[in-house]
Design an enzyme around this catalytic site. Structure first.
Site, PDB file in Angstrom:
ATOM      1  N   SER A 172       0.826  -1.203   0.000  1.00 25.32           N
ATOM      2  CA  SER A 172       0.000   0.000   0.000  1.00 25.32           C
ATOM      3  C   SER A 172       0.864   1.259   0.000  1.00 25.32           C
ATOM      4  CB  SER A 172      -0.961  -0.034   1.195  1.00 25.32           C
ATOM      5  OG  SER A 172      -1.911   0.995   1.101  1.00 25.32           O
ATOM      6  N   ASP A 198      -2.191   6.290  -4.017  1.00 28.44           N
ATOM      7  CA  ASP A 198      -1.025   5.606  -3.468  1.00 28.44           C
ATOM      8  C   ASP A 198      -0.568   4.490  -4.415  1.00 28.44           C
ATOM      9  OD1 ASP A 198      -3.050   3.775  -3.016  1.00 28.44           O
ATOM     10  OD2 ASP A 198      -2.424   3.284  -0.985  1.00 28.44           O
ATOM     11  N   ASP A 247      -0.736   1.261  -4.775  1.00 26.37           N
ATOM     12  CA  ASP A 247      -1.642   0.221  -5.281  1.00 26.37           C
ATOM     13  C   ASP A 247      -3.026   0.773  -5.609  1.00 26.37           C
ATOM     14  OD1 ASP A 247      -2.194   0.511  -2.502  1.00 26.37           O
ATOM     15  OD2 ASP A 247      -3.122  -1.474  -2.449  1.00 26.37           O
ATOM     16  N   ASP A 302      -5.512   2.164  -3.974  1.00 28.92           N
ATOM     17  CA  ASP A 302      -6.730   1.955  -3.194  1.00 28.92           C
ATOM     18  C   ASP A 302      -7.043   3.174  -2.319  1.00 28.92           C
ATOM     19  OD1 ASP A 302      -4.744   1.591  -1.283  1.00 28.92           O
ATOM     20  OD2 ASP A 302      -5.540  -0.298  -0.513  1.00 28.92           O
TER      21      ASP A 302
END
Length: 578
Positions: A151, A304, A306, A308
């Site tokens: 993340s 960010d 990834d 999400d």
């Protein structure tokens, strides 16, 4: 010099003698030879476990590090769990990865192990956002899925998010069952690493098209977008996977003036232009804000690694760009969705939204005013996803999210989704602009109507084994000796989510909390302040979430009222000794 615990040396020695590659053994031997005992201890003092975000840690050799062996063991354990849970069935999983260093390697190792266990793998052939992995699990009817990502953590980290058959991350009792299977693996020799190509099917743009088409059906104000199609949107993926889909989603919604931050569009696990690839941090948006000022943009979006989570910046009443925090963005998303749904006559009394217990309670107040149910879950989006699956076909999910910049609109996935959130943040900006208001002015109007809620997150980093012990001691202190007063107001209620009880401190009355066990404490004062203490499940931190509120008489009184509420938060944190 620190002495080395014999059990740590024994564990390290088992790696030196085991079936591990020469490079890993050399790194471990060097730590021993150099007497780097702190590093050696942190690498071996425990086995990585699934927390609120799955498996996550610093990359390197050792049982407490992310490497091909801990990834392989986790995958073997998950494979064993799946075969026990679905005996005799043909099992399939989906796998994706983000832009982090080694994420592509770890995703291939994950595919190797699943395929060697005769499990069919839908394998994304290039980096993709986390929410698309969740979508793929649901679309292909998979029993599980894995996303290789850490993340928004620093570049040294990587991780492994495991998903169940509903497209959400594993929750109890399944998460514990997976961990149990992983713990049963005592030797790396039990992990099947021999890839079976026949069990691996590459996927990519075909799934992109389906996912984006479904997202496009969610738009609530297409006419406002048509009138505001030239809205200037600056977007940065911060060297992450958002570049693959966010611009396409914005275009699909009808936005024709999306301005990319060129220096940050190339995926790069070293995140060379930022200190920390986290859209919660102002520093990470430096280049995006510069581009917004140069182009006189209406909105700044940054996702960010990834994709999400999404952070945003808008112009305040003085025309200066300011960052909205996660609670403010979540507030405005829900306010917009409730308003737009109401205008379209879509609120029937069967709709609901979901948030976490540490996310602003202004959302609860707005939902109540619109006769929409607001559910509160534990921290971690997997609990929001769990509730969505529970209510599927019975109630209609409008949207939801958490203060840590993660939101979801629609029910196509079961995780926070910066792709759909970015599209909707742009849509709501166009909606308010179409009504002659900026997004910041709309936020102030919301405060005037429902109350000014101000939140602040204070995080204390406590690294390594010693730090973990300090965090445990702090929580025990607060649990056994709760403060009597915070910010000049008596603490009336203690909620202990680990013991699952709520205690009225004046009367001693205890009532049960109908949520799973979690190491979280909440102090609620007589004046409505809420302070939550929670060790992070993914980072070496203890987090304090402080929420205070008051009345905002007018938009003009915003600055002074905010100053007063900020001072109150500072007093509360001093009272806590933080």
């Amino acid at each position: 010099m620190q002495e080395l615990d014999p059990t740590i040396l024994q564990k390290a020695q088992s790696w030196l003698e085991g079936n591990y590659d020469a490079d890993v053994k050399a790194q471990i031997q060097k730590m021993i030879d150099d007497k780097a005992y702190t590093e050696l201890t942190d690498s071996f003092y425990r086995d990585l476990e699934f927390g609120t975000g799955g498996l996550r840690g610093i990359m390197g050799p050792g049982s407490n590090r992310i490497n091909k062996y801990t990834i392989g063991s986790a995958t073997q354990g998950l494979a064993n769990y799946l075969k026990k849970t679905y005996p005799g069935e043909k099992i399939s999983v989906a796998i994706a990865h983000d832009s982090r260093n080694n994420a592509d390697l770890f995703s291939k190792i994950t595919a190797d192990v699943f395929s060697a266990n005769d499990i069919h793998v839908y394998f994304f052939n290039a980096l993709r956002p986390t929410p698309e992995l969740s979508y793929a699990v649901r679309h292909f009817g998979c029993k599980s899925g894995v996303m290789l990502t850490a993340s928004h953590n620093p570049k040294e980290y990587n991780g492994y998010k495991a998903y169940g058959d509903d497209g959400g991350q594993f929750v109890a009792p399944h998460d514990a069952a997976v961990m149990e299977e992983v713990a049963k693996i005592k030797s790396i020799d039990e992990v099947k690493f021999d890839r079976v190509e026949a069990n691996i099917q590459e996927i990519g743009e075909d799934v992109d098209a389906l996912y984006l088409a479904d997202i496009a059906t969610l738009t609530v104000s297409p006419d406002a977008i048509k009138r505001q199609k030239d809205l200037k949107v600056v977007y940065s993926p911060i060297h992450g996977t958002g570049i693959t889909l966010v611009p396409k989603a914005l275009e699909l919604f009808g936005f024709e003036n999306v301005i990319l931050v060129d220096e940050q569009t190339t995926p790069d696990g070293n995140f060379p232009t930022v200190v920390y690839p986290n859209p919660e941090e102002k520093e990470a948006l430096t280049l995006a804000l510069k581009k917004a000022q140069e182009t006189d943009a209406d909105l700044v979006l940054a996702t960010d690694p990834d994709a999400d989570r999404v952070g945003i910046a808008v112009k305040n009443t003085d025309g200066e760009f300011v960052l909205l925090n996660g609670n403010q963005t979540g507030t405005m998303l829900i306010h917009y969705l409730l308003s737009a749904w109401e205008e379209k006559g879509k609120l029937t009394g069967k709709e609901y939204i979901v948030k976490t217990i540490v996310t602003t309670y202004l959302i609860d107040r707005m939902a109540e005013a619109k006769n929409v149910t607001c559910y509160n879950t534990l921290t971690g989006f997997k609990y929001i996803g769990e509730l969505m699956t529970k209510f599927e076909g019975q109630q209609t999910f409008i949207g939801g999210g958490e203060e840590s910049y993660g939101y979801l609109i629609g029910d196509f996935v079961r995780d926070k989704d910066a792709v759909v959130s970015s599209a909707f943040i742009a849509e709501m900006t166009a909606y308010y602009k179409d009504k002659g208001s900026s997004l910041f002015e709309a936020l102030l109007d919301t405060y005037v109507e429902y109350g000014f809620f101000k939140e602040k997150l204070i995080s204390l980093t406590k690294k390594g084994k010693t730090g973990a012990e300090e965090i445990v001691a702090m929580m025990e202190k607060f649990r056994n000796n709760p403060p009597a007063e915070l910010g000049g107001s008596k603490v009336k209620t203690l909620k202990d989510y680990e013991k699952r009880v709520e205690t009225d401190l004046a009367s001693g009355t205890v009532t049960p909390i109908e949520l799973p066990t979690s190491d979280v404490l909440q102090f609620i004062t007589e004046d409505g302040s809420i302070i939550s203490a929670r060790p992070s499940g993914t980072e070496p931190k203890i987090k304090f979430y402080c929420s205070v509120n008051g009345k905002l008489e007018s938009k003009e009184a915003y600055a002074e009222t905010e100053k007063q509420l900020e001072a109150k938060i500072d007093t509360i944190m001093k009272d806590l000794g933080v």
